[in-house]
Design a protein around this motif. Structure first.
Motif, PDB file in Angstrom:
ATOM      1  N   LYS A  29      17.462  85.002 -41.988  1.00  0.00           N
ATOM      2  CA  LYS A  29      16.639  86.183 -42.267  1.00  0.00           C
ATOM      3  C   LYS A  29      15.155  85.834 -42.368  1.00  0.00           C
ATOM      4  O   LYS A  29      14.298  86.561 -41.867  1.00  0.00           O
ATOM      5  N   TYR A  30      14.829  84.703 -43.004  1.00  0.00           N
ATOM      6  CA  TYR A  30      13.436  84.421 -43.334  1.00  0.00           C
ATOM      7  C   TYR A  30      12.743  83.379 -42.453  1.00  0.00           C
ATOM      8  O   TYR A  30      11.520  83.353 -42.382  1.00  0.00           O
ATOM      9  N   LEU A  31      13.505  82.505 -41.799  1.00  0.00           N
ATOM     10  CA  LEU A  31      12.878  81.385 -41.100  1.00  0.00           C
ATOM     11  C   LEU A  31      12.676  81.652 -39.614  1.00  0.00           C
ATOM     12  O   LEU A  31      13.540  82.239 -38.947  1.00  0.00           O
ATOM     13  N   ASN A  32      11.555  81.205 -39.109  1.00  0.00           N
ATOM     14  CA  ASN A  32      11.289  81.213 -37.678  1.00  0.00           C
ATOM     15  C   ASN A  32      12.015  80.003 -37.073  1.00  0.00           C
ATOM     16  O   ASN A  32      11.849  78.875 -37.534  1.00  0.00           O
ATOM     17  N   LYS A  33      12.830  80.237 -36.053  1.00  0.00           N
ATOM     18  CA  LYS A  33      13.624  79.155 -35.470  1.00  0.00           C
ATOM     19  C   LYS A  33      12.760  77.999 -34.965  1.00  0.00           C
ATOM     20  O   LYS A  33      13.169  76.840 -35.000  1.00  0.00           O
ATOM     21  N   ILE A  34      11.579  78.313 -34.505  1.00  0.00           N
ATOM     22  CA  ILE A  34      10.698  77.291 -33.937  1.00  0.00           C
ATOM     23  C   ILE A  34      10.185  76.336 -35.016  1.00  0.00           C
ATOM     24  O   ILE A  34      10.057  75.130 -34.794  1.00  0.00           O
ATOM     25  N   THR A  35       9.916  76.887 -36.208  1.00  0.00           N
ATOM     26  CA  THR A  35       9.323  76.063 -37.271  1.00  0.00           C
ATOM     27  C   THR A  35      10.292  75.829 -38.431  1.00  0.00           C
ATOM     28  O   THR A  35       9.865  75.556 -39.551  1.00  0.00           O
ATOM     29  N   VAL A  36      11.591  75.926 -38.151  1.00  0.00           N
ATOM     30  CA  VAL A  36      12.570  75.820 -39.222  1.00  0.00           C
ATOM     31  C   VAL A  36      12.471  74.475 -39.956  1.00  0.00           C
ATOM     32  O   VAL A  36      12.628  74.403 -41.181  1.00  0.00           O
ATOM     33  N   ASP A  37      12.174  73.402 -39.242  1.00  0.00           N
ATOM     34  CA  ASP A  37      12.078  72.087 -39.875  1.00  0.00           C
ATOM     35  C   ASP A  37      10.861  71.972 -40.792  1.00  0.00           C
ATOM     36  O   ASP A  37      10.854  71.158 -41.724  1.00  0.00           O
ATOM     37  N   LEU A  38       9.866  72.788 -40.543  1.00  0.00           N
ATOM     38  CA  LEU A  38       8.644  72.731 -41.343  1.00  0.00           C
ATOM     39  C   LEU A  38       8.680  73.691 -42.527  1.00  0.00           C
ATOM     40  O   LEU A  38       8.078  73.429 -43.574  1.00  0.00           O
ATOM     41  N   ASP A  39       9.381  74.816 -42.358  1.00  0.00           N
ATOM     42  CA  ASP A  39       9.386  75.845 -43.398  1.00  0.00           C
ATOM     43  C   ASP A  39      10.672  75.856 -44.234  1.00  0.00           C
ATOM     44  O   ASP A  39      10.861  76.740 -45.063  1.00  0.00           O
ATOM     45  N   PHE A  40      11.540  74.872 -44.012  1.00  0.00           N
ATOM     46  CA  PHE A  40      12.778  74.779 -44.791  1.00  0.00           C
ATOM     47  C   PHE A  40      12.836  73.432 -45.493  1.00  0.00           C
ATOM     48  O   PHE A  40      12.661  72.379 -44.879  1.00  0.00           O
ATOM     49  N   VAL A  41      13.078  73.460 -46.819  1.00  0.00           N
ATOM     50  CA  VAL A  41      13.161  72.235 -47.621  1.00  0.00           C
ATOM     51  C   VAL A  41      14.478  72.237 -48.389  1.00  0.00           C
ATOM     52  O   VAL A  41      14.794  73.202 -49.087  1.00  0.00           O
ATOM     53  N   LYS A  42      15.228  71.161 -48.249  1.00  0.00           N
ATOM     54  CA  LYS A  42      16.494  71.012 -48.974  1.00  0.00           C
ATOM     55  C   LYS A  42      16.340  69.945 -50.047  1.00  0.00           C
ATOM     56  O   LYS A  42      15.935  68.817 -49.761  1.00  0.00           O
ATOM     57  N   LEU A  43      16.651  70.308 -51.286  1.00  0.00           N
ATOM     58  CA  LEU A  43      16.508  69.395 -52.419  1.00  0.00           C
ATOM     59  C   LEU A  43      17.868  69.129 -53.061  1.00  0.00           C
ATOM     60  O   LEU A  43      18.718  70.032 -53.126  1.00  0.00           O
ATOM     61  N   ASP A  44      18.058  67.921 -53.527  1.00  0.00           N
ATOM     62  CA  ASP A  44      19.292  67.542 -54.216  1.00  0.00           C
ATOM     63  C   ASP A  44      19.191  67.966 -55.674  1.00  0.00           C
ATOM     64  O   ASP A  44      18.403  67.414 -56.445  1.00  0.00           O
ATOM     65  N   GLY A  45      19.992  68.952 -56.053  1.00  0.00           N
ATOM     66  CA  GLY A  45      19.914  69.493 -57.405  1.00  0.00           C
ATOM     67  C   GLY A  45      20.287  68.515 -58.496  1.00  0.00           C
ATOM     68  O   GLY A  45      19.928  68.703 -59.661  1.00  0.00           O
ATOM     69  N   GLU A  46      21.000  67.450 -58.149  1.00  0.00           N
ATOM     70  CA  GLU A  46      21.396  66.456 -59.149  1.00  0.00           C
ATOM     71  C   GLU A  46      20.274  65.465 -59.440  1.00  0.00           C
ATOM     72  O   GLU A  46      20.280  64.797 -60.473  1.00  0.00           O
ATOM     73  N   GLU A  47      19.329  65.338 -58.506  1.00  0.00           N
ATOM     74  CA  GLU A  47      18.274  64.332 -58.654  1.00  0.00           C
ATOM     75  C   GLU A  47      16.875  64.926 -58.834  1.00  0.00           C
ATOM     76  O   GLU A  47      15.992  64.299 -59.418  1.00  0.00           O
TER      77      GLU A  47
END
Length: 320
Positions: A29-47
């Motif tokens: 819904k929110y991310l542009n496919k072209i810039t998905v690597d730049l506008d998406f951040v995945k964080l480890d909730g345990e660390e």
């Protein structure tokens, strides 16, 4: 859910597949496919530190509608004690009062503590959803709908067979995919079509045996026991599963019909908890303790070499 106009999402529960798919819908819904690597951040909730979550949320997106920050396994939402209480309060205040409109924050967890300030902040300004399958009937309906996504129709008996012989929805979905691939030409799939296709896990086979014991079907239980040994199942594993089942029933009997409390105490799938509650109603705590004692005594006798596992299990089933 993807159409809900919120910036913060808390997705939790026992069904990881449903949570994973919900996360993908929000990203879509929110991310542009072209810039998905730049506008998406995945964080480890345990660390991850709470400050890192806040800092990540403050970065402006490049070409997407919103920058998506995904905190996976945010166990701080369920921990009863925290050494970083002040930091948690800062995150709660940030979510409730200072959260930027250009960011989407997704937090996922299996369990949550609704007393947490972070939870209360998300509940107030964001979107909270629990993902679970509450009972056998609900799982069957999910299976039928899932098969339709793969352009296949399952009748009630086929869906029920899959529901009974699978665990979480990850495994269930894999079995549905296997069946769809194997029966490519069939429009309507019935139970008899899939019995030979499904690779039923050893626990599912043992659960069938346990169900026969619980329903006092002694002769069928003995036949199923013979089948398990013929397939090479270990007697000590079968006995362990039987003992574990009676132990769980004892806990259920003591805890009552509170499904949430039982799930938290025993760490079991909601479908399994529902079934245990139904079975426990048919037995007194004295009978369940008697059955558990018999199982534990047999375990001791087998390990001491007083009896072989096959004969011992046959006697146990007859006595139960």
């Amino acid at each position: 859910m993807i159409y809900i106009n919120k910036n913060v999402f808390l997705l939790y529960g026992s069904e990881g597949l449903l949570i994973k798919e919900a996360v993908e819908k929000i990203k879509l819904k929110y991310l542009n496919k072209i810039t998905v690597d730049l506008d998406f951040v995945k964080l480890d909730g345990e660390e991850v530190d709470f400050a890192d979550i806040i800092d990540s949320c403050l970065v402006v997106p490049l070409l997407s509608e919103k920058r998506v920050i995904y905190v996976k396994d945010a166990n701080f939402l369920s921990e009863t004690k925290s050494s970083k209480k002040n930091e948690e309060e800062k995150l709660a205040n940030f979510i409730e009062k200072e959260f930027p409109d250009y960011t989407c924050l997704i937090l996922t967890a299996e369990k949550i503590d609704k007393r947490k300030k972070v939870y209360k902040a998300i509940e107030k300004v964001g979107y909270v959803k629990e993902f679970k399958i509450s009972n056998y009937k609900e799982k069957i309906q999910w299976i039928k709908k899932r098969a339709l996504l793969y352009n296949k129709n399952l009748d009630e008996s086929a869906a029920a067979y899959i529901a009974y012989n699978t665990g979480d929805l990850y495994q269930t979905d894999n079995e549905i995919k296997k069946i769809v691939f194997a029966l490519e030409e069939k429009k309507l799939i019935k139970k008899e079509d899939i019995e030979e296709i499904m690779s039923r896990n050893e626990e599912a086979n043992i659960f069938e045996l346990i169900d026969c014991i619980m329903e006092n079907k002694k002769n069928i239980a003995l036949l199923k026991l013979a089948e398990l040994f013929k397939k090479g199942e270990k007697g000590i594993l079968i006995l362990y599963m039987i003992s574990k089942h009676f132990m769980n029933l004892c806990w259920v009997k003591m805890l009552g019909d509170n499904e949430e409390e039982i799930r938290e105490k025993l760490g079991l799938h909601p479908f399994v908890v529902k079934k245990l509650i139904e079975q426990a109603r048919n037995f007194s705590i004295e009978k369940l303790k008697y059955a558990l004692n018999l199982s534990q005594q047999l375990d001791y006798d087998i390990k001491k070499g007083r009896i072989d596992d096959k004969t011992g299990l046959e006697l146990l089933i007859s006595r139960l």
